[in-house]
Design a protein around this motif. Sequence first.
Motif, mmCIF file in Angstrom:
data_model
loop_
_atom_site.group_PDB
_atom_site.id
_atom_site.type_symbol
_atom_site.label_atom_id
_atom_site.label_comp_id
_atom_site.label_asym_id
_atom_site.label_seq_id
_atom_site.Cartn_x
_atom_site.Cartn_y
_atom_site.Cartn_z
ATOM 1 N N THR A 1 -51.987 19.662 -20.997
ATOM 2 C CA THR A 1 -51.043 20.459 -20.201
ATOM 3 C C THR A 1 -51.760 21.932 -19.750
ATOM 4 N N PRO A 2 -51.783 21.993 -18.414
ATOM 5 C CA PRO A 2 -52.721 23.269 -17.960
ATOM 6 C C PRO A 2 -51.745 24.541 -18.251
ATOM 7 N N ILE A 3 -52.366 25.616 -18.603
ATOM 8 C CA ILE A 3 -51.924 26.838 -18.830
ATOM 9 C C ILE A 3 -52.707 27.716 -18.020
ATOM 10 N N GLU A 4 -51.914 28.807 -17.724
ATOM 11 C CA GLU A 4 -52.404 30.198 -17.137
ATOM 12 C C GLU A 4 -52.168 31.252 -17.827
ATOM 13 N N TRP A 5 -52.887 32.547 -17.300
ATOM 14 C CA TRP A 5 -52.810 33.689 -18.135
ATOM 15 C C TRP A 5 -52.117 34.929 -17.466
ATOM 16 N N VAL A 6 -51.246 35.231 -18.004
ATOM 17 C CA VAL A 6 -50.371 36.425 -17.247
ATOM 18 C C VAL A 6 -50.758 37.886 -17.693
ATOM 19 N N ALA A 7 -51.050 38.741 -16.924
ATOM 20 C CA ALA A 7 -51.808 40.220 -17.207
ATOM 21 C C ALA A 7 -50.679 41.047 -17.671
ATOM 22 N N ARG A 8 -50.908 42.119 -18.492
ATOM 23 C CA ARG A 8 -50.082 42.929 -19.131
ATOM 24 C C ARG A 8 -49.117 43.600 -17.957
ATOM 25 N N ALA A 9 -49.837 43.970 -16.753
ATOM 26 C CA ALA A 9 -48.881 44.772 -15.718
ATOM 27 C C ALA A 9 -47.627 43.839 -15.168
ATOM 28 N N ASP A 10 -47.829 42.613 -15.378
ATOM 29 C CA ASP A 10 -46.882 41.791 -14.884
ATOM 30 C C ASP A 10 -45.948 41.331 -15.774
ATOM 31 N N ARG A 11 -45.937 41.800 -17.044
ATOM 32 C CA ARG A 11 -45.026 41.523 -17.930
ATOM 33 C C ARG A 11 -44.174 42.851 -18.276
ATOM 34 N N PHE A 12 -44.193 43.719 -17.684
ATOM 35 C CA PHE A 12 -43.434 44.959 -17.743
ATOM 36 C C PHE A 12 -42.389 45.199 -16.538
ATOM 37 N N ALA A 13 -41.088 45.129 -16.623
ATOM 38 C CA ALA A 13 -40.227 45.438 -15.303
ATOM 39 C C ALA A 13 -39.286 46.606 -15.704
ATOM 40 N N SER B 1 -44.866 28.011 -14.459
ATOM 41 C CA SER B 1 -43.640 28.491 -14.793
ATOM 42 C C SER B 1 -43.137 29.784 -14.362
ATOM 43 N N GLU B 2 -41.772 29.729 -13.930
ATOM 44 C CA GLU B 2 -41.273 30.932 -13.419
ATOM 45 C C GLU B 2 -40.697 32.032 -14.338
ATOM 46 N N VAL B 3 -40.686 31.553 -15.676
ATOM 47 C CA VAL B 3 -40.183 32.430 -16.846
ATOM 48 C C VAL B 3 -41.282 32.576 -17.900
ATOM 49 N N SER B 4 -42.418 32.360 -17.468
ATOM 50 C CA SER B 4 -43.585 32.522 -18.526
ATOM 51 C C SER B 4 -43.184 31.583 -19.716
ATOM 52 N N ASP B 5 -43.077 30.383 -19.654
ATOM 53 C CA ASP B 5 -42.774 29.638 -20.787
ATOM 54 C C ASP B 5 -44.027 29.524 -21.793
ATOM 55 N N HIS B 6 -43.557 29.637 -23.034
ATOM 56 C CA HIS B 6 -44.775 29.763 -24.049
ATOM 57 C C HIS B 6 -45.269 28.338 -24.174
ATOM 58 N N PRO B 7 -46.368 28.127 -24.051
ATOM 59 C CA PRO B 7 -46.927 26.627 -24.146
ATOM 60 C C PRO B 7 -46.441 26.055 -25.409
ATOM 61 N N TYR B 8 -46.291 26.638 -26.450
ATOM 62 C CA TYR B 8 -45.922 26.125 -27.860
ATOM 63 C C TYR B 8 -44.244 25.990 -27.733
ATOM 64 N N HIS B 9 -43.610 26.681 -26.941
ATOM 65 C CA HIS B 9 -41.960 26.454 -26.781
ATOM 66 C C HIS B 9 -41.570 26.663 -25.554
ATOM 67 N N THR C 1 -64.029 32.241 -20.845
ATOM 68 C CA THR C 1 -63.944 31.503 -21.973
ATOM 69 C C THR C 1 -62.732 31.180 -22.587
ATOM 70 N N ARG C 2 -61.583 31.704 -21.520
ATOM 71 C CA ARG C 2 -60.289 31.479 -22.177
ATOM 72 C C ARG C 2 -59.990 30.035 -22.281
ATOM 73 N N PRO C 3 -58.912 29.364 -23.239
ATOM 74 C CA PRO C 3 -58.403 28.199 -23.008
ATOM 75 C C PRO C 3 -57.689 28.009 -21.796
ATOM 76 N N ARG C 4 -57.791 26.682 -21.289
ATOM 77 C CA ARG C 4 -57.221 26.401 -19.937
ATOM 78 C C ARG C 4 -56.289 25.188 -20.129
ATOM 79 N N THR C 5 -56.073 24.649 -21.451
ATOM 80 C CA THR C 5 -55.090 23.681 -21.682
ATOM 81 C C THR C 5 -54.501 24.019 -23.065
ATOM 82 N N LEU C 6 -53.110 23.433 -23.185
ATOM 83 C CA LEU C 6 -52.508 23.560 -24.547
ATOM 84 C C LEU C 6 -53.369 23.190 -25.771
#
Length: 484
Positions: A138-150, A113-121, A21-26
């Motif tokens: 505008t379509p959006i996708e969801w990035v998991a926690r594990a992919d946000r840590f480097a 987006s290559e750099v995880s652009d925030h849909p709002y900004h 049920t996650r949002p799929r658009t802006l």
Amino acid sequence: MEGPHSATPSGGLMIGREMDTRPRTLGELRAACYPDRSVKQEVAENAAAKLARGEPIIPGLVGFADTVMPALETAILAGHDLILLGERGQAKSRILRGLGGLLDDEIPVVLGSEVSDHPYHPFTRQARERVAEQGDATPIEWVARADRFAEKLATPDIAVADLIGDIDPVKVAEGRYLGDEGTIHFGLIPRHNRGIIAINELPDLAERIQVALLNVMEERDVQVRGYSLRLPLDLLVVATANPEDYTNRGRIITPLKDRFGSEVRTHYPVTLDDEVAVMRQEARMPDFGIDVEIPPFMSEVLAAFTRALRVAGEVNQRSGVSVRFSTGNHETLAASAVRRALARGEERAVARPVDLAQVLGAGMGKVEFETYEEGREAAVLERLARRALLDVFRRRTTGLDMTALIALFEEGAVVETSDLTPGADLLAQLDEVPGLARLLRALDVSEESPALAAAALEFALEGLHLSRKLDRTDIGTATFRYGA
């Protein structure tokens, strides 16, 4: 046949057997009132929620509750980039990786987006154009926690291109101009926008690379091949450093030090109990199909041995004696007991003092000695290990009457042991062990099994020998004879 992610008649997405049920658009994201917050706010709010529930913000840390954690929690709640200062083996990397658990399970980004652009900004040209053209669709996708840590280990060969980015010759060959931001191949840091960047051993990063981090952390722009690119990155930057590098040699450039809002110092376990708890928590052993046990008094000997090394004048204290050293010793002690059990058909592997010989051999290269001790390393380790065992023996057996056991040897009793002597064979050399029940209670051994009783007896014999009440003769490699 439906796969794990299949469409439904209503247009939703099936994940396994549950409706996504996650949002799929802006537009759907705005309608769901998704919060507009920075990654530092996100981490701070999730940390605050854990603190309010009485949970540790980073699980698995031992001995830091009253020292390191207050400073760490304060820095996170303040929304600061932070640097962890400590010697090797002080859980700095564990803290770094634990911070990833304070991120949300997932976040929305502009699709592709290559750099995880925030849909709002959105700030990259591709994302801005897509939002401008499609608006709420505008379509959006969801990035998991594990992919946000480097996590990046700083090494002298790291280039600006690795961290920030560089001109992509393939994109230029496609006909784009060098001044076009679309020619940039983004590096590690922009690709983890809206996440956590952890840099291990920051002082090892070349100074020119440290300069590149200045703009990332403060001005939010970078220059690639002379082309200035505005990157309003949303990051939490965390780094580690050894105090020797950080304060004395000054290998972190001053402007970069100033960018870190908080400094958190770590330390080795303060108490013997903390040292034992860390060893037992971190040690890992394969499953050999038999019970493996290290009695409490043997764990304390290992902990006391490590603590003795940390204050010994013969050891280079600038290098430190890592918790990994004591953890490795714990595993070696257990492995020696397993080797004996497998070789002699024992159903239970219990560590004994004789197994310390393997510990000393395996740990020789893990400790840095002062140069004037060259050639005496083995003797220093053996002396400190014996002192550690004697200290634990005296503390454990204070007030315990062992005159009957000593008298047994004065009457001619002899006990031989080795790293391959089964516990039952060790006990069988004495018709009875005077005061065995009291000895087991003093050593916190509640179960009177032959293997544990043999470990307690051998510990008592070694303690009495170091107390100069029994004689011990070395009759071979890891083979000893105790007598009057």
